[in-house]
Design a protein around this motif. Structure first.
Motif, PDB file in Angstrom:
ATOM      1  N   LEU A   1       0.815  -1.205   0.000  1.00  0.00           N
ATOM      2  CA  LEU A   1       0.000   0.000   0.000  1.00  0.00           C
ATOM      3  C   LEU A   1       0.854   1.264   0.000  1.00  0.00           C
ATOM      4  O   LEU A   1       0.525   2.261  -0.644  1.00  0.00           O
ATOM      5  CB  LEU A   1      -0.932  -0.021   1.220  1.00  0.00           C
ATOM      6  N   LYS A   2       1.986   1.238   0.699  1.00  0.00           N
ATOM      7  CA  LYS A   2       2.836   2.436   0.756  1.00  0.00           C
ATOM      8  C   LYS A   2       3.396   2.771  -0.623  1.00  0.00           C
ATOM      9  O   LYS A   2       3.536   3.948  -0.985  1.00  0.00           O
ATOM     10  CB  LYS A   2       3.951   2.225   1.791  1.00  0.00           C
ATOM     11  N   THR A   3       3.708   1.754  -1.411  1.00  0.00           N
ATOM     12  CA  THR A   3       4.199   2.030  -2.764  1.00  0.00           C
ATOM     13  C   THR A   3       3.067   2.523  -3.664  1.00  0.00           C
ATOM     14  O   THR A   3       3.305   3.306  -4.589  1.00  0.00           O
ATOM     15  CB  THR A   3       4.900   0.799  -3.353  1.00  0.00           C
ATOM     16  N   ALA A   4       1.839   2.098  -3.407  1.00  0.00           N
ATOM     17  CA  ALA A   4       0.696   2.665  -4.139  1.00  0.00           C
ATOM     18  C   ALA A   4       0.610   4.167  -3.881  1.00  0.00           C
ATOM     19  O   ALA A   4       0.291   4.947  -4.788  1.00  0.00           O
ATOM     20  CB  ALA A   4      -0.604   1.978  -3.728  1.00  0.00           C
ATOM     21  N   VAL A   5       0.917   4.593  -2.653  1.00  0.00           N
ATOM     22  CA  VAL A   5       0.933   6.025  -2.325  1.00  0.00           C
ATOM     23  C   VAL A   5       2.046   6.716  -3.108  1.00  0.00           C
ATOM     24  O   VAL A   5       1.846   7.808  -3.671  1.00  0.00           O
ATOM     25  CB  VAL A   5       1.118   6.241  -0.807  1.00  0.00           C
ATOM     26  N   ALA A   6       3.231   6.102  -3.180  1.00  0.00           N
ATOM     27  CA  ALA A   6       4.341   6.673  -3.951  1.00  0.00           C
ATOM     28  C   ALA A   6       3.986   6.782  -5.426  1.00  0.00           C
ATOM     29  O   ALA A   6       4.298   7.789  -6.083  1.00  0.00           O
ATOM     30  CB  ALA A   6       5.597   5.821  -3.775  1.00  0.00           C
ATOM     31  N   MET A   7       3.316   5.764  -5.963  1.00  0.00           N
ATOM     32  CA  MET A   7       2.885   5.795  -7.362  1.00  0.00           C
ATOM     33  C   MET A   7       1.859   6.891  -7.596  1.00  0.00           C
ATOM     34  O   MET A   7       1.883   7.590  -8.617  1.00  0.00           O
ATOM     35  CB  MET A   7       2.319   4.432  -7.764  1.00  0.00           C
ATOM     36  N   LYS A   8       0.950   7.082  -6.633  1.00  0.00           N
ATOM     37  CA  LYS A   8      -0.079   8.120  -6.761  1.00  0.00           C
ATOM     38  C   LYS A   8       0.541   9.512  -6.735  1.00  0.00           C
ATOM     39  O   LYS A   8       0.156  10.388  -7.528  1.00  0.00           O
ATOM     40  CB  LYS A   8      -1.111   7.971  -5.637  1.00  0.00           C
TER      41      LYS A   8
ATOM     42  N   ILE B   1      15.695   9.709 -14.417  1.00  0.00           N
ATOM     43  CA  ILE B   1      14.601   9.083 -13.656  1.00  0.00           C
ATOM     44  C   ILE B   1      14.808   9.383 -12.173  1.00  0.00           C
ATOM     45  O   ILE B   1      15.908   9.734 -11.728  1.00  0.00           O
ATOM     46  CB  ILE B   1      14.506   7.551 -13.877  1.00  0.00           C
ATOM     47  N   THR B   2      13.738   9.232 -11.419  1.00  0.00           N
ATOM     48  CA  THR B   2      13.803   9.321  -9.957  1.00  0.00           C
ATOM     49  C   THR B   2      12.927   8.230  -9.375  1.00  0.00           C
ATOM     50  O   THR B   2      11.783   8.058  -9.802  1.00  0.00           O
ATOM     51  CB  THR B   2      13.300  10.687  -9.444  1.00  0.00           C
ATOM     52  N   THR B   3      13.475   7.487  -8.424  1.00  0.00           N
ATOM     53  CA  THR B   3      12.646   6.525  -7.698  1.00  0.00           C
ATOM     54  C   THR B   3      12.116   7.182  -6.430  1.00  0.00           C
ATOM     55  O   THR B   3      12.796   8.020  -5.816  1.00  0.00           O
ATOM     56  CB  THR B   3      13.431   5.255  -7.327  1.00  0.00           C
ATOM     57  N   LEU B   4      10.902   6.826  -6.076  1.00  0.00           N
ATOM     58  CA  LEU B   4      10.286   7.336  -4.849  1.00  0.00           C
ATOM     59  C   LEU B   4       9.786   6.161  -4.028  1.00  0.00           C
ATOM     60  O   LEU B   4       9.027   5.322  -4.530  1.00  0.00           O
ATOM     61  CB  LEU B   4       9.128   8.281  -5.168  1.00  0.00           C
ATOM     62  N   ASN B   5      10.240   6.117  -2.786  1.00  0.00           N
ATOM     63  CA  ASN B   5       9.820   5.065  -1.873  1.00  0.00           C
ATOM     64  C   ASN B   5       9.113   5.698  -0.686  1.00  0.00           C
ATOM     65  O   ASN B   5       9.561   6.712  -0.159  1.00  0.00           O
ATOM     66  CB  ASN B   5      11.050   4.280  -1.386  1.00  0.00           C
ATOM     67  N   VAL B   6       7.986   5.121  -0.294  1.00  0.00           N
ATOM     68  CA  VAL B   6       7.311   5.515   0.941  1.00  0.00           C
ATOM     69  C   VAL B   6       7.506   4.382   1.934  1.00  0.00           C
ATOM     70  O   VAL B   6       7.120   3.238   1.666  1.00  0.00           O
ATOM     71  CB  VAL B   6       5.804   5.770   0.719  1.00  0.00           C
ATOM     72  N   THR B   7       8.133   4.680   3.033  1.00  0.00           N
ATOM     73  CA  THR B   7       8.390   3.662   4.041  1.00  0.00           C
ATOM     74  C   THR B   7       7.858   4.132   5.390  1.00  0.00           C
ATOM     75  O   THR B   7       7.269   5.202   5.501  1.00  0.00           O
ATOM     76  CB  THR B   7       9.891   3.322   4.116  1.00  0.00           C
ATOM     77  N   GLN B   8       8.055   3.313   6.402  1.00  0.00           N
ATOM     78  CA  GLN B   8       7.529   3.591   7.740  1.00  0.00           C
ATOM     79  C   GLN B   8       8.651   3.425   8.751  1.00  0.00           C
ATOM     80  O   GLN B   8       9.349   2.403   8.750  1.00  0.00           O
ATOM     81  CB  GLN B   8       6.387   2.633   8.064  1.00  0.00           C
TER      82      GLN B   8
ATOM     83  N   CYS C   1       9.475   0.407  -5.059  1.00  0.00           N
ATOM     84  CA  CYS C   1       9.484   1.857  -5.209  1.00  0.00           C
ATOM     85  C   CYS C   1       8.693   2.213  -6.466  1.00  0.00           C
ATOM     86  O   CYS C   1       8.366   1.350  -7.281  1.00  0.00           O
ATOM     87  CB  CYS C   1      10.914   2.406  -5.309  1.00  0.00           C
ATOM     88  N   ALA C   2       8.385   3.496  -6.615  1.00  0.00           N
ATOM     89  CA  ALA C   2       7.757   4.006  -7.824  1.00  0.00           C
ATOM     90  C   ALA C   2       8.833   4.677  -8.661  1.00  0.00           C
ATOM     91  O   ALA C   2       9.576   5.521  -8.153  1.00  0.00           O
ATOM     92  CB  ALA C   2       6.660   5.011  -7.473  1.00  0.00           C
ATOM     93  N   MET C   3       8.937   4.295  -9.954  1.00  0.00           N
ATOM     94  CA  MET C   3       9.910   4.934 -10.825  1.00  0.00           C
ATOM     95  C   MET C   3       9.228   6.023 -11.646  1.00  0.00           C
ATOM     96  O   MET C   3       8.203   5.780 -12.279  1.00  0.00           O
ATOM     97  CB  MET C   3      10.580   3.929 -11.761  1.00  0.00           C
ATOM     98  N   SER C   4       9.812   7.234 -11.603  1.00  0.00           N
ATOM     99  CA  SER C   4       9.270   8.370 -12.338  1.00  0.00           C
ATOM    100  C   SER C   4      10.308   8.867 -13.328  1.00  0.00           C
ATOM    101  O   SER C   4      11.505   8.593 -13.186  1.00  0.00           O
ATOM    102  CB  SER C   4       8.876   9.491 -11.369  1.00  0.00           C
ATOM    103  N   ILE C   5       9.857   9.619 -14.344  1.00  0.00           N
ATOM    104  CA  ILE C   5      10.794  10.184 -15.310  1.00  0.00           C
ATOM    105  C   ILE C   5      11.134  11.615 -14.911  1.00  0.00           C
ATOM    106  O   ILE C   5      10.307  12.346 -14.371  1.00  0.00           O
ATOM    107  CB  ILE C   5      10.236  10.138 -16.748  1.00  0.00           C
ATOM    108  N   GLY C   6      12.401  11.986 -15.166  1.00  0.00           N
ATOM    109  CA  GLY C   6      12.898  13.296 -14.763  1.00  0.00           C
ATOM    110  C   GLY C   6      13.602  13.228 -13.423  1.00  0.00           C
ATOM    111  O   GLY C   6      13.492  12.237 -12.687  1.00  0.00           O
ATOM    112  N   HIS C   7      14.362  14.273 -13.104  1.00  0.00           N
ATOM    113  CA  HIS C   7      14.976  14.389 -11.780  1.00  0.00           C
ATOM    114  C   HIS C   7      14.021  15.181 -10.893  1.00  0.00           C
ATOM    115  O   HIS C   7      13.862  16.397 -11.057  1.00  0.00           O
ATOM    116  CB  HIS C   7      16.349  15.057 -11.886  1.00  0.00           C
TER     117      HIS C   7
END
Length: 287
Positions: A128-135, A203-210, A262-268
């Motif tokens: 679920l936390k990665t779903a938040v990162a993707m959102k 690219i930039t990866t985004l991780n939501v952790t606890q 993690c969620a992978m996004s394009i751009g820095h």
């Protein structure tokens, strides 16, 4: 990787709707042949249908039956999203082998990739936390594809990031490929999986952790998606070169206690994700 629903609701304002496989199965029974044909047309427009993999004996050209089933499940997934007004979803099922629900979850990846492309990010393995990162990534218009560390290429000094789906089609390098899997990697059942690569470039990866004290934390890593080769095994894969050597990067990454997705996004986007963290009153670490 497990999530405290109450904690996430309190810190993000999200409402978590807990659904069961029988909810989706109920939607599946309402799917019409016309809806299946419409989904099949959508799939052919958005994906390339593969032949047999030259490197993986269980990765084959999808059969007509596999494609039709994935499209029927995709139509049911869309009904579920509409019925419960979902903005994102996370899913996981691991039941008795050979059951009806195992067959149902075998058709998940295509439909969840279609939903992710339409701004309803879907994360696998119940993360679920990665779903938040993707959102977060999707709202900002930079993608947000479900990924994990797959393998390290020590010659190119890149880390291969990917998964068997879902994939964010909007950030794809070319047309994503659908492959039939005789057996899913690390999961029960068979079905159709997505093989794709994120666009070459920043690219930039985004991780939501606890954290241990029950607070959500963001972790960002900026890098470059390279033109290096990927394995033709029915998984999304992107070779990424970070600023550090892969061993040094992973030492720093795991020291921050991430989920392994993690969620992978394009751009820095680290500075933009920093602003998100400030607005949401969360700690943010940039690697």
């Amino acid at each position: 990787m497990y999530s405290d629903f109450t904690m996430i609701s309190a810190q993000t304002g999200l409402h978590v709707e807990v659904l069961e496989m029988c909810d989706l199965d109920r939607m599946l029974r309402e799917v019409t042949p016309q809806e299946v044909r419409a989904k099949l047309a959508e799939v052919h427009e958005m994906f390339q249908i593969s032949g047999d993999s030259p490197s993986d004996p269980i990765a084959k050209k999808p059969t007509d039956e596999q494609l039709e089933w994935s499209c029927k499940v995709a139509a049911a997934q869309e009904k579920l999203v509409r019925a419960y007004d979902l903005d994102a979803l996370s899913y996981y099922y691991h039941g008795a082998p050979g059951g009806d629900y195992e067959k149902l979850q075998g058709g998940f990846i295509v439909g969840h990739s279609l939903l992710t492309a339409r701004g309803i990010p879907c994360s696998g393995e119940g993360d679920l936390k990665t779903a938040v990162a993707m959102k977060i990534s999707d709202i900002l218009g930079v993608g947000g594809s479900f990924s994990e560390i797959v393998v390290v290429d020590y010659i190119d000094e890149t880390i291969l990031l990917g998964h068997d789906g879902p994939f964010h089609i909007a950030i794809s390098e070319g047309k994503p490929i659908l492959r039939g899997m005789g057996l899913y990697h690390g999961k029960q059942g068979t079905g159709v999986s997505v093989e794709a690569k994120v666009k070459t470039g920043a690219i930039t990866t985004l991780n939501v952790t606890q954290t241990g004290d029950g607070r959500l934390k963001l972790i960002s890593s900026e890098g470059e998606s390279t033109s290096g080769p990927i394995m033709k095994i029915g998984n999304t894969q992107t070779p990424v070169k970070f600023r550090d050597h892969p061993d040094a990067y992973m030492t720093r990454w795991f020291a921050e206690a991430p989920t392994h997705h993690c969620a992978m996004s394009i751009g820095h986007n680290a500075s933009m994700f920093q602003k998100v963290a400030e607005l949401m009153k969360m700690k943010h670490v940039i690697l």
